[in-house]
Design an enzyme around this catalytic site. Structure first.
Site, PDB file in Angstrom:
ATOM      1  N   ARG A 190       0.822  -1.214   0.000  1.00 40.21           N
ATOM      2  CA  ARG A 190       0.000   0.000   0.000  1.00 40.21           C
ATOM      3  C   ARG A 190       0.859   1.270   0.000  1.00 40.21           C
ATOM      4  O   ARG A 190       0.542   2.260   0.655  1.00 40.21           O
ATOM      5  CB  ARG A 190      -0.930   0.028   1.215  1.00 40.21           C
ATOM      6  CG  ARG A 190      -2.023  -1.028   1.216  1.00 40.21           C
ATOM      7  CD  ARG A 190      -2.977  -0.831   0.042  1.00 40.21           C
ATOM      8  NE  ARG A 190      -4.197  -1.591   0.192  1.00 40.21           N
ATOM      9  CZ  ARG A 190      -4.349  -2.866  -0.154  1.00 40.21           C
ATOM     10  NH1 ARG A 190      -3.342  -3.540  -0.673  1.00 40.21           N
ATOM     11  NH2 ARG A 190      -5.516  -3.481   0.007  1.00 40.21           N
ATOM     12  N   SER A 220     -11.079  -0.729   2.663  1.00 39.51           N
ATOM     13  CA  SER A 220     -10.347  -0.816   3.936  1.00 39.51           C
ATOM     14  C   SER A 220     -10.053   0.599   4.422  1.00 39.51           C
ATOM     15  O   SER A 220      -9.380   1.352   3.716  1.00 39.51           O
ATOM     16  CB  SER A 220      -9.010  -1.521   3.749  1.00 39.51           C
ATOM     17  OG  SER A 220      -9.182  -2.773   3.173  1.00 39.51           O
ATOM     18  N   GLU A 232      -5.664   3.958   5.909  1.00 35.01           N
ATOM     19  CA  GLU A 232      -5.176   3.739   4.561  1.00 35.01           C
ATOM     20  C   GLU A 232      -5.758   4.843   3.666  1.00 35.01           C
ATOM     21  O   GLU A 232      -5.193   5.212   2.650  1.00 35.01           O
ATOM     22  CB  GLU A 232      -5.677   2.367   4.095  1.00 35.01           C
ATOM     23  CG  GLU A 232      -5.084   1.924   2.802  1.00 35.01           C
ATOM     24  CD  GLU A 232      -5.997   1.027   2.008  1.00 35.01           C
ATOM     25  OE1 GLU A 232      -7.113   1.442   1.672  1.00 35.01           O
ATOM     26  OE2 GLU A 232      -5.558  -0.076   1.708  1.00 35.01           O
TER      27      GLU A 232
HETATM   28  N1  EPU Z   1     -10.934 -10.723   9.890  1.00 38.50           N
HETATM   29  C1  EPU Z   1     -11.713 -10.866  11.004  1.00 38.50           C
HETATM   30  N2  EPU Z   1     -12.731  -9.989  11.194  1.00 38.50           N
HETATM   31  C2  EPU Z   1     -13.011  -9.005  10.312  1.00 38.50           C
HETATM   32  C3  EPU Z   1     -12.201  -8.854   9.166  1.00 38.50           C
HETATM   33  C4  EPU Z   1     -11.162  -9.741   8.966  1.00 38.50           C
HETATM   34  O1  EPU Z   1     -11.489 -11.737  11.835  1.00 38.50           O
HETATM   35  O2  EPU Z   1     -13.949  -8.260  10.551  1.00 38.50           O
HETATM   36  C5  EPU Z   1      -9.856 -11.692   9.660  1.00 38.50           C
HETATM   37  C6  EPU Z   1     -10.211 -12.618   8.503  1.00 38.50           C
HETATM   38  O3  EPU Z   1     -10.939 -13.747   8.931  1.00 38.50           O
HETATM   39  C7  EPU Z   1      -8.839 -13.017   7.982  1.00 38.50           C
HETATM   40  C8  EPU Z   1      -8.003 -11.767   8.236  1.00 38.50           C
HETATM   41  O4  EPU Z   1      -8.684 -11.014   9.241  1.00 38.50           O
HETATM   42  O5  EPU Z   1      -8.304 -14.050   8.738  1.00 38.50           O
HETATM   43  C9  EPU Z   1      -7.792 -10.926   6.996  1.00 38.50           C
HETATM   44  O6  EPU Z   1      -9.061 -10.561   6.452  1.00 38.50           O
HETATM   45  P1  EPU Z   1      -9.332 -10.500   4.863  1.00 38.50           P
HETATM   46  O7  EPU Z   1      -8.839 -11.727   4.182  1.00 38.50           O
HETATM   47  O8  EPU Z   1     -10.751 -10.115   4.681  1.00 38.50           O
HETATM   48  O9  EPU Z   1      -8.367  -9.374   4.334  1.00 38.50           O
HETATM   49  P2  EPU Z   1      -7.976  -7.988   4.960  1.00 38.50           P
HETATM   50  O10 EPU Z   1      -6.631  -8.001   5.539  1.00 38.50           O
HETATM   51  O11 EPU Z   1      -9.081  -7.579   5.846  1.00 38.50           O
HETATM   52  C10 EPU Z   1      -6.921  -7.066   2.716  1.00 38.50           C
HETATM   53  C11 EPU Z   1      -7.002  -5.802   1.921  1.00 38.50           C
HETATM   54  C12 EPU Z   1      -8.307  -5.732   1.158  1.00 38.50           C
HETATM   55  C13 EPU Z   1      -8.390  -6.931   0.237  1.00 38.50           C
HETATM   56  C14 EPU Z   1      -8.297  -8.209   1.103  1.00 38.50           C
HETATM   57  C15 EPU Z   1      -8.298  -9.473   0.277  1.00 38.50           C
HETATM   58  C16 EPU Z   1      -5.725  -4.181   3.235  1.00 38.50           C
HETATM   59  C17 EPU Z   1      -5.771  -2.974   4.081  1.00 38.50           C
HETATM   60  N3  EPU Z   1      -6.894  -4.653   2.826  1.00 38.50           N
HETATM   61  O12 EPU Z   1      -7.990  -7.038   3.667  1.00 38.50           O
HETATM   62  O13 EPU Z   1      -8.280  -4.538   0.374  1.00 38.50           O
HETATM   63  O14 EPU Z   1      -9.598  -6.943  -0.498  1.00 38.50           O
HETATM   64  O15 EPU Z   1      -7.056  -8.181   1.846  1.00 38.50           O
HETATM   65  O16 EPU Z   1      -7.042  -9.665  -0.279  1.00 38.50           O
HETATM   66  O17 EPU Z   1      -4.634  -4.660   2.934  1.00 38.50           O
HETATM   67  C18 EPU Z   1      -8.956  -2.261   0.246  1.00 38.50           C
HETATM   68  O18 EPU Z   1      -7.765  -1.970   0.220  1.00 38.50           O
HETATM   69  O19 EPU Z   1      -9.875  -1.395   0.205  1.00 38.50           O
HETATM   70  C19 EPU Z   1      -9.347  -3.671   0.379  1.00 38.50           C
HETATM   71  C20 EPU Z   1     -10.610  -4.043   0.511  1.00 38.50           C
END
Ligand code: EPU
Length: 337
Positions: A164, A236, A333
């Protein structure tokens, strides 16, 4: 061609749909239009390059000029047996390029399906999802340097991409306007299905074709992330924090099921901000017009009628709760203006 608007409402120009206004907006079609905009005495003093408004939070009236690219052309500028090099203008919606690539049998951006925003914004924060990042396919970024009013370009290495992050969020912040991006896409299958349930979702659809991967990503995103057309949000809101390896290991002992991801630097680990916020019991938490999304704690939402300050108050509360419980600072972000 240039189009100008004065005292313009921003509600439809930011995916949070906050109710603010801008003094002045200039839309431009081709990179050369910028010579005209910046090459005169009355050139904008305070300005901000606005893409789709998907990663921005306006907290007050914008007292300056928002500069918005609207050129949307995709051109193939190089082609060999293995790959094509695309030149894409900054104003195209990112997902329109992904759809075009999938329709033309080109690999490399299918995992990045449905990310809201424009091509011009994609290198700035090196957008990423499902184990892929824009940097994996960006070969060159073309921009207008407002300091000396010249057109320049940076190679992939010069962009200094990281999670990012890029030079456009650092040394070049507020100094340049991205006019087009060049992407190298592959003609042969390169499925990248390692992230979460992407493999299972793709197999359910009959295997790793470009169309099936795109469908799978779209369906996972739609099930987790709110559609900004229905519920104002900027994806995010927070970045996933990067911490020292030792700290991640200490936390793993305490919280067995805490997600930990590797980073390019073996001494650092990435934690899931969504998980940390969720553990604070904040998922679905609502405060007036704003709240933490009920299916993805990383996303703050505007239930309607919110202004930017309300979102920021909630964001501060979320950060303090996470700091209190885990001793970890999470940061936005989203660009706050
Ligand atoms: N999780 C929770 N509770 C929540 C959200 C997430 O327990 O409310 C846990 C999930 O179960 C998982 C982990 O946290 O184990 C990561 O969650 P997720 O796979 O949904 O990905 P993320 O880290 O929340 C990142 C990107 C997203 C992208 C997803 C999928 C960032 C800041 N965000 O989210 O990007 O879609 O991975 O690759 O890096 C964006 O930038 O706007 C965005 C949506």
């Amino acid at each position: 061609m240039i189009k100008e608007f004065f005292n313009h409402p921003l509600r439809e120009l930011n995916s949070f749909h906050v109710e603010e206004q801008a003094d002045h907006i200039i839309e431009f079609d081709s990179a050369e239009d910028l010579d005209q905009i910046f090459g005169k005495e009355s050139s904008p003093k305070k300005w901000y390059a606005l893409g789709g408004g998907n990663n921005i939070l306006f907290t007050r009236r914008f007292e300056g000029t928002l500069i918005k690219p609207i050129g949307k052309t995709i051109r193939i500028i190089e082609e060999d047996e293995e790959s094509v090099l695309l030149h894409v203008e900054a104003g195209l919606e990112w997902d329109d390029m992904v759809e075009w690539a999938v329709e033309h049998g080109l690999w490399g951006v299918e995992n990045l399906s449905l990310i809201p925003g424009t091509i011009g914004a994609s290198p700035v924060q090196n957008i990423g999802a499902y184990g892929a990042e824009a940097k994996d396919v960006i070969e060159r970024v073309n921009f207008f340097d407002t300091q000396d009013c010249t057109h320049k370009s940076l190679s992939h290495e010069e962009c200094r991409f990281a999670y990012r992050d890029s030079i456009f969020k650092r040394e070049l912040k507020g100094l340049c306007i991205i006019t087009s991006v060049e992407f190298r896409l592959k003609k042969t299958p390169q499925p990248n299905l390692g992230y979460g349930d992407l493999k299972a979702e793709t197999e359910k659809r009959g295997g790793a074709t470009l169309g099936n991967i795109r469908d799978a990503v779209c369906s996972i995103r739609r099930s987790k992330l709110p559609d900004p057309a229905e519920l104002g949000n900027a994806g995010s809101f927070f970045k996933n924090p990067i911490v020292e390896h030792e700290l991640a290991e200490q936390m793993r002992l305490k919280y067995e099921n805490m997600p930990i991801y590797p980073t390019a630097d073996t001494q650092k680990k990435k934690l899931a901000a969504g998980w940390l916020i969720d553990q604070c019991g904040l998922k679905g938490y609502r405060q007036g017009h704003v709240g933490v999304h009920e299916r993805q704690a990383l996303v703050l939402v505007n239930y309607g009628g919110a202004n930017g300050d309300e979102v920021m108050t909630l964001a501060h509360e979320v950060c303090s709760k996470v700091a209190e419980k885990f001793g970890i600072d999470i940061e936005p972000e989203v660009n706050v203006l």
